[in-house]
Design an enzyme around this catalytic site. Sequence first.
Site, mmCIF file in Angstrom:
data_model
loop_
_atom_site.group_PDB
_atom_site.id
_atom_site.type_symbol
_atom_site.label_atom_id
_atom_site.label_comp_id
_atom_site.label_asym_id
_atom_site.label_seq_id
_atom_site.Cartn_x
_atom_site.Cartn_y
_atom_site.Cartn_z
ATOM 1 C CB CYS A 2 -0.836 0.197 1.237
ATOM 2 S SG CYS A 2 -1.829 1.622 1.650
ATOM 3 C CB CYS A 3 2.113 3.660 -2.074
ATOM 4 S SG CYS A 3 1.008 3.920 -3.573
ATOM 5 N NE ARG A 4 -0.953 11.782 -0.054
ATOM 6 C CZ ARG A 4 -1.665 12.342 -1.086
ATOM 7 N NH1 ARG A 4 -1.459 12.112 -2.220
ATOM 8 N NH2 ARG A 4 -2.296 13.511 -0.595
ATOM 9 C CE1 TYR B 181 -5.136 5.727 5.585
ATOM 10 C CE2 TYR B 181 -4.286 7.696 4.742
ATOM 11 C CZ TYR B 181 -5.108 6.963 5.817
ATOM 12 O OH TYR B 181 -5.482 7.520 6.768
#
Length: 377
Positions: A58-60, A86
């Site tokens: 998971c990244c932004r 996210y």
Amino acid sequence: MREITCDKLSKLNSDDFLIVDIRDENSYSYGHIPGSINIPAEKIPLAEFPRDKQIIVCCRSGLISGEIAEQLTSEGYDAYDLKGGYVEWLKLHISDLAADTALKIEEGLRKKFSKKLFSKFAKAIVEYGLVEAGDKIAVCISGGKDSMLMAKLFQELKRHNKFPFELVFLVMDPGYSRENREIIERNAKLLNIPITVFETDIFENVFNIEKSPCYVCARMRRGHLYSKAKELGCNKIALGHHYDDVIETILMGMLYGAQMQTMMPRVNSANFEGMKLIRPMYLIREADIKAWRDFYNLQFIQCACKFTDTCTAEACKTSNTGSKRKKVKELIARLAKEDPEIEQNIFKSAENVNLSTVISYKDKHGRIHRYSDEEEQ
């Protein structure tokens, strides 16, 4: 590239997967998917993960997690990219919160959080003369925890109706991505904050600036907020800076700017005649804001800049104001563990300046030198 949607993720057994959040530590601490672990992207090559679980990266906003997931897959892991990151999970989370969240928060400001939040908010307003009868205040909302809480506190102050004043809840869109703007709007609706949104092209204008782009962006934002607020008939803009911002600014000025200054609770605008900037959260601790946020299970975006995931400017990574502020924040936290009065002493140092022991100081007329022949103290 193998990917999984946030909607599907919510239906999986949590024992079967591990969410690896590859954002920086500060972003992760500001808000993350419950149960996830934080390993910044640059540390992934050194990390090891369980082989008997799905590894969900998971990244932004899903822009760089796919590459990491592919890398882990090539190393034999059962890895997947979390589609939308996210930000996408956050949109679903906001939708799942109860419809009466705003009412619960308003009641909490009168009861559970009255002493640490509303009372300190009201104290700053009285002590520093921030709100007066007849004011029309633009409450500037960035979408983060501080400005959203400030909006709710202003609504509570208005409910007391001790003197007449007006509020405009102003959101400037400097070029947000569609997802970021949607999250701000969803949170505002959830919290029953009637926002007024106006658009600018600030992000596009600062994207290619290599030296201090975040500082330039902040200055441009301030100017646009003043301009729009004045257009709407406001005489003040309110920003959500809190007590911790104040003490960090004092130390930053000394350590990095070779000057003694502080973030003032009220200032006159230099470029917009008749306009003032106020900071009514001046006496509120950040820890108490986080406690409020977490109690109601609220989630906010730390930085809504649409370039955050992909920015490669060296100034953004190492030498900007945010990096310096983080170092100072960590320094104050270490000192406060040894002496709980450290933070209060830093704050009061800006109130207890003894000019007779200062070599020189500056006012609006320039520098004034002092080489005193007074008796030894």
